[in-house]
Structure formats: C-alpha cells, structure tokens
Design a protein around this motif. Structure first.
Motif, PDB file in Angstrom:
ATOM      1  N   ARG A 123       0.776  -1.247   0.179  1.00 18.13           N
ATOM      2  CA  ARG A 123       0.146   0.036   0.060  1.00 18.13           C
ATOM      3  C   ARG A 123       0.693   1.148  -0.225  1.00 18.13           C
ATOM      4  N   TYR A 124       1.844   1.393   0.687  1.00 19.29           N
ATOM      5  CA  TYR A 124       2.705   2.415   0.961  1.00 19.29           C
ATOM      6  C   TYR A 124       3.927   2.740   0.033  1.00 19.29           C
ATOM      7  N   TYR A 125       4.347   1.439  -0.574  1.00 17.06           N
ATOM      8  CA  TYR A 125       5.535   1.540  -1.379  1.00 17.06           C
ATOM      9  C   TYR A 125       5.234   1.133  -2.957  1.00 17.06           C
ATOM     10  N   PHE A 126       4.138   0.464  -3.246  1.00 19.04           N
ATOM     11  CA  PHE A 126       3.983   0.023  -4.644  1.00 19.04           C
ATOM     12  C   PHE A 126       2.949   0.602  -5.221  1.00 19.04           C
ATOM     13  N   ILE A 127       1.713   1.263  -4.759  1.00 22.10           N
ATOM     14  CA  ILE A 127       0.646   2.031  -5.203  1.00 22.10           C
ATOM     15  C   ILE A 127       1.274   3.054  -5.276  1.00 22.10           C
ATOM     16  N   PRO A 128       0.901   3.680  -6.651  1.00 17.29           N
ATOM     17  CA  PRO A 128       1.251   5.124  -6.868  1.00 17.29           C
ATOM     18  C   PRO A 128       0.796   6.049  -5.967  1.00 17.29           C
ATOM     19  N   GLN A 129       1.541   6.884  -5.687  1.00 21.48           N
ATOM     20  CA  GLN A 129       1.569   8.145  -4.637  1.00 21.48           C
ATOM     21  C   GLN A 129       0.599   8.945  -4.915  1.00 21.48           C
ATOM     22  N   ILE A 130      -0.729   8.579  -4.722  1.00 23.82           N
ATOM     23  CA  ILE A 130      -1.926   9.581  -4.787  1.00 23.82           C
ATOM     24  C   ILE A 130      -2.550   9.473  -3.503  1.00 23.82           C
ATOM     25  N   PRO A 131      -2.545  10.174  -2.599  1.00 22.40           N
ATOM     26  CA  PRO A 131      -3.193  10.120  -1.682  1.00 22.40           C
ATOM     27  C   PRO A 131      -4.713  10.295  -1.490  1.00 22.40           C
ATOM     28  N   GLU A 132      -5.380   9.554  -0.607  1.00 25.49           N
ATOM     29  CA  GLU A 132      -6.889   9.751  -0.553  1.00 25.49           C
ATOM     30  C   GLU A 132      -7.369  10.879  -0.389  1.00 25.49           C
ATOM     31  N   ASP A 133      -6.762  12.105   0.314  1.00 23.97           N
ATOM     32  CA  ASP A 133      -7.179  13.054   0.477  1.00 23.97           C
ATOM     33  C   ASP A 133      -5.994  14.249   0.607  1.00 23.97           C
ATOM     34  N   SER A 134      -6.165  15.110  -0.314  1.00 22.22           N
ATOM     35  CA  SER A 134      -4.936  16.312  -0.429  1.00 22.22           C
ATOM     36  C   SER A 134      -5.550  17.447  -0.307  1.00 22.22           C
ATOM     37  N   LEU A 135      -4.622  18.408   0.452  1.00 23.16           N
ATOM     38  CA  LEU A 135      -4.811  19.304   0.739  1.00 23.16           C
ATOM     39  C   LEU A 135      -4.152  20.513   0.016  1.00 23.16           C
TER      40      LEU A 135
ATOM     41  N   VAL B  37      -0.952  19.319  -8.636  1.00 25.82           N
ATOM     42  CA  VAL B  37       0.365  18.784  -8.189  1.00 25.82           C
ATOM     43  C   VAL B  37       1.201  19.697  -9.271  1.00 25.82           C
ATOM     44  N   ASN B  38       0.997  19.401 -10.579  1.00 25.27           N
ATOM     45  CA  ASN B  38       1.865  19.921 -11.677  1.00 25.27           C
ATOM     46  C   ASN B  38       1.807  21.598 -11.462  1.00 25.27           C
ATOM     47  N   VAL B  39       0.885  22.300 -11.080  1.00 27.72           N
ATOM     48  CA  VAL B  39       0.995  23.419 -10.856  1.00 27.72           C
ATOM     49  C   VAL B  39       1.982  23.682  -9.676  1.00 27.72           C
ATOM     50  N   LYS B  40       1.964  23.018  -8.665  1.00 22.51           N
ATOM     51  CA  LYS B  40       2.749  23.157  -7.624  1.00 22.51           C
ATOM     52  C   LYS B  40       4.342  23.102  -8.023  1.00 22.51           C
ATOM     53  N   ARG B  41       4.325  22.004  -8.790  1.00 21.02           N
ATOM     54  CA  ARG B  41       5.929  21.606  -9.261  1.00 21.02           C
ATOM     55  C   ARG B  41       6.240  22.619 -10.159  1.00 21.02           C
ATOM     56  N   GLY B  42       5.540  23.593 -10.902  1.00 18.73           N
ATOM     57  CA  GLY B  42       5.786  24.525 -11.772  1.00 18.73           C
ATOM     58  C   GLY B  42       5.939  23.926 -13.253  1.00 18.73           C
ATOM     59  N   THR B  43       5.406  22.913 -13.524  1.00 17.85           N
ATOM     60  CA  THR B  43       5.451  22.296 -14.656  1.00 17.85           C
ATOM     61  C   THR B  43       4.266  22.605 -15.627  1.00 17.85           C
ATOM     62  N   TYR B  44       3.223  23.252 -14.933  1.00 18.77           N
ATOM     63  CA  TYR B  44       1.973  23.804 -15.949  1.00 18.77           C
ATOM     64  C   TYR B  44       1.359  24.799 -15.047  1.00 18.77           C
TER      65      TYR B  44
END
Length: 257
Positions: free
Chosen positions: A69-81, A172-179
């Motif tokens: 669950r924490y290492y192989f599933i893609p890192q998309i959290p159930e809830d994000s702020l 997430v992309n906006v936060k990284r500056g990629t979009y």
C-alpha cells in the motif's frame, strides 16, 4: 572326645526369588505408564507449532499489505490539501485594474469522490467568501455563502469542474511549476427556485456543510447576456477555481426579466 560340627544353612535362594518378584512387578507397572507421556508432549508440541505458524502467516500478510500500500501503489493520497493562488484578468468588470489574484484552499478526497473548496474574503472585493463542495457521487454542488450564511444547491456542472483525480494532478503540476493555468475568468448565472426541506437527500458531505442553514435550490440561466448592473442589487457572486480558469458564480435571489 566328641567333635561337633555345624553345616551352614543357605537362606539366599529365597531372598533371590523374592528379589526377583520385586523386580518384575514394578516393571509391569512402568510398562503401562511410560508410553503415555511421549504422546501428550507430541500433541502439545504440534498445537504450539500450528499456533506459531498461524501467527507468523498473519503477520506476514499484514506486513505485505502495508508494504504494497505505501511503497508500490502510486503515490496518490486519498485526501490532499492545497493552498492555491492564481492570477487572472477580468476584462469585463475590472479592465482598468489589470490582473487580479484569487486565493483558496482545496481539499480533494479521492476515495469519497468529492472536492471541498474554501474561498476567503478577496482583497479586491466584489465576491463573497464561500465554502463549496462538488460531490461527484451525488452529482451535486453546494455553495455556502459565508457573508449571507445561506446554502445553495445545484446539479454538478462537469464541464466547468474537474473530477477529483484530474484536479489533483493539475494542482500537483502547478505546484511543481510544470504547468500554469490560463489566466482568464468565465461567468455562470443562477437563480433561486425554492427552499430545500429534506437535507439528508443531499448526501453526508453537503448535509454537514449546510446543516442548520437556510438552503435553496438553483437553476442555471441562459448565457445569452451578462447580468445588467441594475440586477446586481439582488445578486451576489462567488469566484472560485477548480479548473484551468477562474469561475464566477452569480446567484440571484429571484428570476430577472
């Protein structure tokens, strides 16, 4: 002279026979008792081994689930702020002000399939602070106008509102500056059609947001024209961001001619 002699009397044979009897009797008893003890210890050991294997396998399964669950599933959290700040241009109402800034907090709940947006009081004015819920499971949007302390319910507009997973990826992309989102604003106009009495039919998330508040249903107006300035006395707006552009939701208390 008379010679007297004594012959020794042998008394050892009876003792040997008695000793032989004493040896045989205990051996008979021991042969009945000794074979039972190994059977009990074997059963106890087998039970302990089985219990240990069950505990070990249970721990192994739980550890495997945790690692997967924490290492192989893609890192998309159930809830994000997210704390968002977007700059946009309003060419209709404020052409002389140039670019304006919109700030809001976004909560994305992937498992429950809904988004919650909190818009504080804007610095430039002209828009009300609000809490907004887009419930994709129920297909509803709720606006809680904090200035009026009223709730407004309307069908979810999937053309303007991104689904939770897509919005999460965008932020997430906006936060990284990629979009960077496009800096423009569109308007949607709505009218109050009636009071909502049964709050439970709105689902748990909207019910929690609007509980204890006056709640009304809305319907969208035709987008042939913008609201005239004379009508703005009975209308109020909420500006928010849940796509690549800013949306101004204008809510009017009654139909306008």
């Amino acid at each position: 002279m008379v010679k007297i002699t004594f012959q020794p009397v042998s008394v050892q044979k009876p003792e040997k026979e008695n000793d032989g009897d004493k040896i045989i009797i205990p051996q008979a008893h021991e042969e009945l008792v000794l074979p039972l003890r190994p059977k009990k210890s074997f059963l106890n050991g087998l039970c302990c081994l089985t219990f240990g294997l069950v505990v070990f396998m249970s721990g192994l399964v739980l550890a495997s689930i945790y690692v997967y669950r924490y290492y192989f599933i893609p890192q998309i959290p159930e809830d994000s702020l997210f704390h968002c700040r977007v700059v946009y241009e309003d060419s209709v109402y404020a052409p002389l002000r140039g670019r304006q800034e919109l700030e809001e907090n976004v909560g994305i709940y992937l498992e429950d399939n809904y988004e919650q947006i909190s818009v504080p009081m804007p610095h430039f004015g002209g828009s009300d602070p609000a809490d907004i819920i887009h419930d994709f499971h129920r297909g509803l949007t709720a606006y809680h106008d904090i200035a009026l302390d009223k709730c407004y319910i309307i069908e979810l507009n999937t053309t303007l509102v991104m689904p939770p997973r897509n919005l999460w990826e965008l932020l997430v992309n906006v936060k990284r500056g990629t979009y960077l989102p496009q800096t423009y604003i569109i308007q949607e106009e709505m009218m109050v059609t009636g009071r909502v009495r049964n709050m439970r039919q709105l689902g748990p998330f909207i019910h929690r947001l609007c509980y204890g508040k006056e709640t009304y249903r809305l319907r969208r107006r035709n987008q042939h024209r913008r609201i005239d300035r004379r009508e703005t006395k009975e209308c109020h707006s909420i500006r928010h961001f849940e796509n690549t552009f800013v949306v101004e939701t204008v809510i009017c208390d009654r139909p306008q001619i």
